[in-house]
Design an enzyme around this catalytic site. Structure first.
Site, PDB file in Angstrom:
ATOM      1  N   LYS A  31       0.835  -1.218   0.000  1.00 16.47           N
ATOM      2  CA  LYS A  31       0.000   0.000   0.000  1.00 16.47           C
ATOM      3  C   LYS A  31       0.862   1.258   0.000  1.00 16.47           C
ATOM      4  O   LYS A  31       0.642   2.181  -0.777  1.00 16.47           O
ATOM      5  CB  LYS A  31      -0.918   0.045   1.238  1.00 16.47           C
ATOM      6  CG  LYS A  31      -1.874  -1.112   1.374  1.00 16.47           C
ATOM      7  CD  LYS A  31      -2.754  -0.985   2.592  1.00 16.47           C
ATOM      8  CE  LYS A  31      -2.007  -0.976   3.925  1.00 16.47           C
ATOM      9  NZ  LYS A  31      -1.247  -2.209   4.211  1.00 16.47           N
ATOM     10  N   ARG A 106      -9.628   0.706   7.730  1.00 18.72           N
ATOM     11  CA  ARG A 106      -9.159  -0.660   7.987  1.00 18.72           C
ATOM     12  C   ARG A 106     -10.200  -1.482   8.718  1.00 18.72           C
ATOM     13  O   ARG A 106      -9.949  -2.640   9.041  1.00 18.72           O
ATOM     14  CB  ARG A 106      -7.911  -0.601   8.870  1.00 18.72           C
ATOM     15  CG  ARG A 106      -6.629  -0.852   8.106  1.00 18.72           C
ATOM     16  CD  ARG A 106      -5.489  -0.403   8.985  1.00 18.72           C
ATOM     17  NE  ARG A 106      -4.323  -1.199   8.830  1.00 18.72           N
ATOM     18  CZ  ARG A 106      -3.166  -0.702   8.350  1.00 18.72           C
ATOM     19  NH1 ARG A 106      -3.078   0.544   7.960  1.00 18.72           N
ATOM     20  NH2 ARG A 106      -2.115  -1.455   8.279  1.00 18.72           N
ATOM     21  N   ARG A 145      11.389  -6.035   5.319  1.00  8.45           N
ATOM     22  CA  ARG A 145      11.144  -4.615   5.005  1.00  8.45           C
ATOM     23  C   ARG A 145      12.152  -3.709   5.712  1.00  8.45           C
ATOM     24  O   ARG A 145      12.439  -3.866   6.889  1.00  8.45           O
ATOM     25  CB  ARG A 145       9.721  -4.232   5.423  1.00  8.45           C
ATOM     26  CG  ARG A 145       9.456  -2.744   5.278  1.00  8.45           C
ATOM     27  CD  ARG A 145       7.994  -2.416   5.172  1.00  8.45           C
ATOM     28  NE  ARG A 145       7.222  -2.763   6.360  1.00  8.45           N
ATOM     29  CZ  ARG A 145       5.913  -2.577   6.438  1.00  8.45           C
ATOM     30  NH1 ARG A 145       5.223  -2.086   5.416  1.00  8.45           N
ATOM     31  NH2 ARG A 145       5.272  -2.907   7.546  1.00  8.45           N
ATOM     32  N   ARG A 179      11.350  -1.805  10.965  1.00  8.49           N
ATOM     33  CA  ARG A 179      10.310  -1.269  11.857  1.00  8.49           C
ATOM     34  C   ARG A 179      10.154  -2.187  13.060  1.00  8.49           C
ATOM     35  O   ARG A 179      10.188  -3.402  12.918  1.00  8.49           O
ATOM     36  CB  ARG A 179       8.986  -1.184  11.088  1.00  8.49           C
ATOM     37  CG  ARG A 179       8.705   0.194  10.562  1.00  8.49           C
ATOM     38  CD  ARG A 179       7.516   0.238   9.646  1.00  8.49           C
ATOM     39  NE  ARG A 179       6.293  -0.371  10.170  1.00  8.49           N
ATOM     40  CZ  ARG A 179       5.132  -0.337   9.521  1.00  8.49           C
ATOM     41  NH1 ARG A 179       5.025   0.264   8.356  1.00  8.49           N
ATOM     42  NH2 ARG A 179       4.063  -0.913  10.032  1.00  8.49           N
ATOM     43  N   ARG A 190      -0.215  -8.945  13.847  1.00  7.07           N
ATOM     44  CA  ARG A 190      -0.885  -8.029  12.909  1.00  7.07           C
ATOM     45  C   ARG A 190      -1.697  -8.809  11.886  1.00  7.07           C
ATOM     46  O   ARG A 190      -2.830  -8.454  11.576  1.00  7.07           O
ATOM     47  CB  ARG A 190       0.155  -7.150  12.195  1.00  7.07           C
ATOM     48  CG  ARG A 190       0.635  -6.025  13.092  1.00  7.07           C
ATOM     49  CD  ARG A 190       2.008  -5.559  12.698  1.00  7.07           C
ATOM     50  NE  ARG A 190       2.007  -4.830  11.457  1.00  7.07           N
ATOM     51  CZ  ARG A 190       3.081  -4.700  10.678  1.00  7.07           C
ATOM     52  NH1 ARG A 190       4.217  -5.284  11.014  1.00  7.07           N
ATOM     53  NH2 ARG A 190       3.023  -4.010   9.583  1.00  7.07           N
TER      54      ARG A 190
HETATM   55  P1  ADP Z   1       1.206  -1.796   7.560  1.00  8.41           P
HETATM   56  O1  ADP Z   1       2.483  -1.555   6.867  1.00  8.41           O
HETATM   57  O2  ADP Z   1       1.151  -3.019   8.405  1.00  8.41           O
HETATM   58  O3  ADP Z   1       0.016  -1.729   6.682  1.00  8.41           O
HETATM   59  P2  ADP Z   1       0.923   0.844   8.806  1.00  8.41           P
HETATM   60  O4  ADP Z   1       2.213   1.554   8.777  1.00  8.41           O
HETATM   61  O5  ADP Z   1      -0.121   1.254   7.827  1.00  8.41           O
HETATM   62  O6  ADP Z   1       1.173  -0.707   8.711  1.00  8.41           O
HETATM   63  O7  ADP Z   1       0.300   0.933  10.266  1.00  8.41           O
HETATM   64  C1  ADP Z   1       1.069   0.614  11.411  1.00  8.41           C
HETATM   65  C2  ADP Z   1       0.122   0.349  12.569  1.00  8.41           C
HETATM   66  O8  ADP Z   1      -0.667   1.536  12.830  1.00  8.41           O
HETATM   67  C3  ADP Z   1      -0.911  -0.751  12.341  1.00  8.41           C
HETATM   68  O9  ADP Z   1      -0.410  -2.059  12.634  1.00  8.41           O
HETATM   69  C4  ADP Z   1      -2.010  -0.351  13.325  1.00  8.41           C
HETATM   70  O10 ADP Z   1      -1.637  -0.666  14.656  1.00  8.41           O
HETATM   71  C5  ADP Z   1      -1.992   1.172  13.204  1.00  8.41           C
HETATM   72  N1  ADP Z   1      -2.925   1.639  12.168  1.00  8.41           N
HETATM   73  C6  ADP Z   1      -2.598   2.215  10.976  1.00  8.41           C
HETATM   74  N2  ADP Z   1      -3.702   2.534  10.296  1.00  8.41           N
HETATM   75  C7  ADP Z   1      -4.753   2.174  11.072  1.00  8.41           C
HETATM   76  C8  ADP Z   1      -6.176   2.236  10.929  1.00  8.41           C
HETATM   77  N3  ADP Z   1      -6.742   2.747   9.824  1.00  8.41           N
HETATM   78  N4  ADP Z   1      -6.935   1.768  11.947  1.00  8.41           N
HETATM   79  C9  ADP Z   1      -6.396   1.277  13.061  1.00  8.41           C
HETATM   80  N5  ADP Z   1      -5.075   1.168  13.258  1.00  8.41           N
HETATM   81  C10 ADP Z   1      -4.253   1.614  12.280  1.00  8.41           C
HETATM   82  P1  ADP Z   2       2.268  -1.894   3.199  1.00 10.08           P
HETATM   83  O1  ADP Z   2       2.285  -0.388   3.215  1.00 10.08           O
HETATM   84  O2  ADP Z   2       1.035  -2.446   2.529  1.00 10.08           O
HETATM   85  O3  ADP Z   2       2.512  -2.507   4.531  1.00 10.08           O
HETATM   86  P2  ADP Z   2       4.839  -1.665   1.792  1.00 10.08           P
HETATM   87  O4  ADP Z   2       4.581  -0.764   0.645  1.00 10.08           O
HETATM   88  O5  ADP Z   2       5.595  -1.133   2.941  1.00 10.08           O
HETATM   89  O6  ADP Z   2       3.475  -2.360   2.257  1.00 10.08           O
HETATM   90  O7  ADP Z   2       5.583  -2.945   1.195  1.00 10.08           O
HETATM   91  C1  ADP Z   2       5.983  -4.017   2.064  1.00 10.08           C
HETATM   92  C2  ADP Z   2       7.382  -4.509   1.654  1.00 10.08           C
HETATM   93  O8  ADP Z   2       7.305  -5.170   0.398  1.00 10.08           O
HETATM   94  C3  ADP Z   2       8.401  -3.392   1.471  1.00 10.08           C
HETATM   95  O9  ADP Z   2       9.662  -3.866   1.908  1.00 10.08           O
HETATM   96  C4  ADP Z   2       8.399  -3.121  -0.044  1.00 10.08           C
HETATM   97  O10 ADP Z   2       9.652  -2.637  -0.516  1.00 10.08           O
HETATM   98  C5  ADP Z   2       8.092  -4.503  -0.602  1.00 10.08           C
HETATM   99  N1  ADP Z   2       7.245  -4.519  -1.797  1.00 10.08           N
HETATM  100  C6  ADP Z   2       6.203  -3.692  -2.071  1.00 10.08           C
HETATM  101  N2  ADP Z   2       5.625  -4.046  -3.247  1.00 10.08           N
HETATM  102  C7  ADP Z   2       6.309  -5.124  -3.708  1.00 10.08           C
HETATM  103  C8  ADP Z   2       6.200  -5.956  -4.877  1.00 10.08           C
HETATM  104  N3  ADP Z   2       5.230  -5.752  -5.799  1.00 10.08           N
HETATM  105  N4  ADP Z   2       7.076  -6.967  -5.023  1.00 10.08           N
HETATM  106  C9  ADP Z   2       8.025  -7.199  -4.089  1.00 10.08           C
HETATM  107  N5  ADP Z   2       8.205  -6.457  -2.974  1.00 10.08           N
HETATM  108  C10 ADP Z   2       7.343  -5.433  -2.771  1.00 10.08           C
END
Ligand code: ADP
Ligand code: ADP
Length: 238
Positions: A31, A106, A145, A179, A190
């Site tokens: 995302k 979410r 990551r 992270r 998660r």
């Molecule tokens: P991810 O990479 O797992 O998608 P984020 O960086 O988006 O994680 O979010 C980190 C943490 O922040 C989540 O595991 C959750 O605890 C909290 N969080 C983020 N967005 C939301 C949301 N829309 N609702 C509730 N908790 C959230």
């Molecule tokens: P989210 O925000 O949904 O948690 P991220 O964008 O942080 O996801 O991506 C999660 C991990 O996967 C990161 O280390 C990123 O560099 C890697 N990644 C993202 N998209 C791809 C893809 N299409 N193929 C392989 N690795 C990916």
């Protein structure tokens, strides 16, 4: 070169030209990566609730203190807190033409709250972009990551998305780190806690007709191409 995509204004409908895009996907689906790319293509701000919460944690603000326990154990932050953060963000001037919401909504309750916020402002969700990725791949992506120190945390992965210089962010040159919530036990928590509510969000947007499902198990550029095509298709129908 500009990548701005022309988006057709809705004719005679109840919404304005404001483009609200929401990124839906499990932790690790891509995302954040894709939201930043779409923001550059479409000329819209990308806002990540995770980044907003991490900034509050770093500042040790009242918001940071209230969300810390949830984030540390891999649970979702309560809806009231999260919705308020987004409601405040939507009122900022840079969101007037639209916004890409990365990681919000979410839960079904957050999706309903966003619908209400949009209705109050004569806006609507143009597209809910669901990046669908297999569980095994999510675990692999979260495990490796690496993120940088910028507020909008650029992320990398030694396998699918390596930085040009090991340990350094391609965008701003800051050091990369893991992270805290990407440690294996928190990743398990998660995925255990957050997948079921995410499927409810998918159902919600399936019901409203805004859902666009994109196969996320593809190279990053290909996922971006499919997302841009999905936004263009939705824009043409608006
Ligand atoms: P991810 O990479 O797992 O998608 P984020 O960086 O988006 O994680 O979010 C980190 C943490 O922040 C989540 O595991 C959750 O605890 C909290 N969080 C983020 N967005 C939301 C949301 N829309 N609702 C509730 N908790 C959230
Ligand atoms: P989210 O925000 O949904 O948690 P991220 O964008 O942080 O996801 O991506 C999660 C991990 O996967 C990161 O280390 C990123 O560099 C890697 N990644 C993202 N998209 C791809 C893809 N299409 N193929 C392989 N690795 C990916």
């Amino acid at each position: 070169m500009t990548h701005a995509t022309r988006v057709t204004a809705p004719r005679g409908g109840s919404t304005t030209e404001t483009r609200i895009l929401v990124m839906v996907g499990a932790p690790g689906a891509g995302k954040g990566t894709q939201s930043q790319r779409l923001a550059a293509r479409l000329g819209l701000p990308s806002v990540s609730t995770g980044d907003l919460f991490r900034a509050a944690l770093r500042d040790d603000s009242p918001l940071g203190r209230s969300v810390r326990p949830y984030i540390e154990r891999g649970s979702l932050v309560p809806d009231e807190i999260t919705v308020q953060v987004i409601a405040d963000r939507l009122t900022q001037p840079d969101a007037a033409a639209g916004i890409i919401l990365d990681g919000f909504p979410r839960t079904r309750a957050q999706a309903a709250a966003l619908d209400e916020l949009c209705a109050e402002r004569r806006m609507s969700v143009l597209a809910a972009l669901y990046i669908d990725v297999e569980l095994e791949e999510l675990v692999a992506r979260l495990g490796g990551r690496q993120v940088c120190g910028a507020p909008e945390s650029h992320s990398f992965h030694p396998r699918g998305n390596p930085p040009r210089v090991a340990g350094r962010c391609d965008v701003d040159g800051t050091a990369l780190h893991e992270r805290e919530d990407d440690k294996p036990a928190t990743v398990r928590a998660r995925l255990r806690e957050q997948l079921a509510p995410m499927y409810e969000v998918v159902d919600h947007y399936n019901g409203t007709g805004a859902l666009c499902t994109i196969a996320g198990d593809q190279p990053i550029d290909e996922v971006t191409r499919e997302l841009v095509r999905a936004v263009e298709r939705r824009s043409a129908r608006a």
